[in-house]
Design an enzyme around this catalytic site. Sequence first.
Site, PDB file in Angstrom:
ATOM      1  N   ASP A   1      13.404 -18.545 -11.435  1.00 35.09           N
ATOM      2  CA  ASP A   1      14.269 -17.366 -11.371  1.00 35.09           C
ATOM      3  C   ASP A   1      15.724 -17.795 -11.567  1.00 35.09           C
ATOM      4  O   ASP A   1      16.641 -17.319 -10.888  1.00 35.09           O
ATOM      5  CB  ASP A   1      14.099 -16.610 -10.054  1.00 35.09           C
TER       6      ASP A   1
ATOM      7  N   ARG B   1      21.708 -16.683 -20.451  1.00 34.85           N
ATOM      8  CA  ARG B   1      23.059 -16.128 -20.591  1.00 34.85           C
ATOM      9  C   ARG B   1      23.424 -15.792 -22.033  1.00 34.85           C
ATOM     10  O   ARG B   1      24.600 -15.577 -22.352  1.00 34.85           O
ATOM     11  CB  ARG B   1      24.103 -17.056 -19.978  1.00 34.85           C
TER      12      ARG B   1
END
Length: 433
Positions: free
Chosen positions: A307, A65
């Site tokens: 993932d 992020r």
Amino acid sequence: MKIAITGGRVIDPSSQLDRAVDVFIADGRIAAVGAVPAGFTAERTIDARSLIVAPGLIDLCARMREPGVDGALKTEMRAALAGGVTGVVCPPDTHPPLDEPGLVRMLRQRSREAAGARLYPLGALTAALKGETLAEMCTLAEVGCVAFAQTGALPDNRGALLNAMRYARTFDLPVWLRPVDGTLAADGVVGEGAVAGRLGLPAVPVVAETVALHTIFELQRATGRRPVRVHLCRISSAAGIELLRVARREGLPVTADVSILHVHGIDADIGQFDSNWRLDPPLRTELDRAAIRAALADGTIDAICSDHSPMAQEDKLLPFGEASAGASGLETMLALLLNWAASSGIGMLEALAPVTAGPARVLAEDTGTLLVGRKADLVIFDPQETWRVSADTLLSSGKNTPYLECELTGRVRTTIVGGEVRFERAPAATGSA
């Protein structure tokens, strides 16, 4: 620091070691496995009785992020360490994308400050990931990008993709691609089949993967007598795996990974529109899952990744087709691996190989092993400890996992990166947490 890890069951898939033996660390490297080295005096001793000692997990896809959300990297790195992950590949689909050297330098600097897992950034294959013009691949490689990826579906401009692959081959830079044809996947949100029909949801057909694979392999052949190295990200179908087998028999330099959720889940797990199972690629049938497990067993698929895609709650509290695709996975990957091993009757060596030795080979890194002289990246875990996955137990900012409020077995006690203890968890008082 000199560390002695004593009394544990040591499992190293790269050397096929599986026995009770001591491990010694010095100067950030594995100093010995077995007998104590001459002149070695431990500054710290870790009692690993009833625990497993293994190479740290290497995750080939985990979104941190950043760039995008300031401060997120430190939080997600903490989650990685809590999951026993000592190496993290960060894809380039950040905000903005990793297509400028300055962004990569910033990310690596923040990673060092976070003192978490090793960070392996992927550079953008094309500028802004738009699939039109080449990114500054050589410059990005110089500042630390380990490979170059085009996230999402293959670019519509296949000529630009071929040019990028040819350029990468010239400088021996690996290319990572998702095998998805966007025109065929269209607005699909589940795998094609009976479940999609029952739920009335738009489907992603298997042909979206197989057509993309044919395209990738043809373009790979067109890059020259020594084709560009290609890594396939998140293969998901039995038909796609068979095409991968054919390409490898041909001698094409291609590797592949699969998500841990696709090792476990099938389309029926969506149940009544559970948006935590909204994934990309979507879950497919039980036959596809069986093909994935067989391909892991025979080495056709090299690695399993989390993932990891941490999301805000509001991104998932939407109708299934509108919810964002992805799940938080760094902290549950190890337990799910152990569950796969137990349910499939495979040994711990086979279960740990796709998250240690396999991804290390893909990255050409000297981690993922406990061989003497290699980087001392290790995980110590209790294979019997049960714990409840909850918003309180997950350290990641993303609580979006299909295993929320489920009990899993197998939990990390200690994570060591470069010979430094970077995460420790006390044993659960009652066997669960």
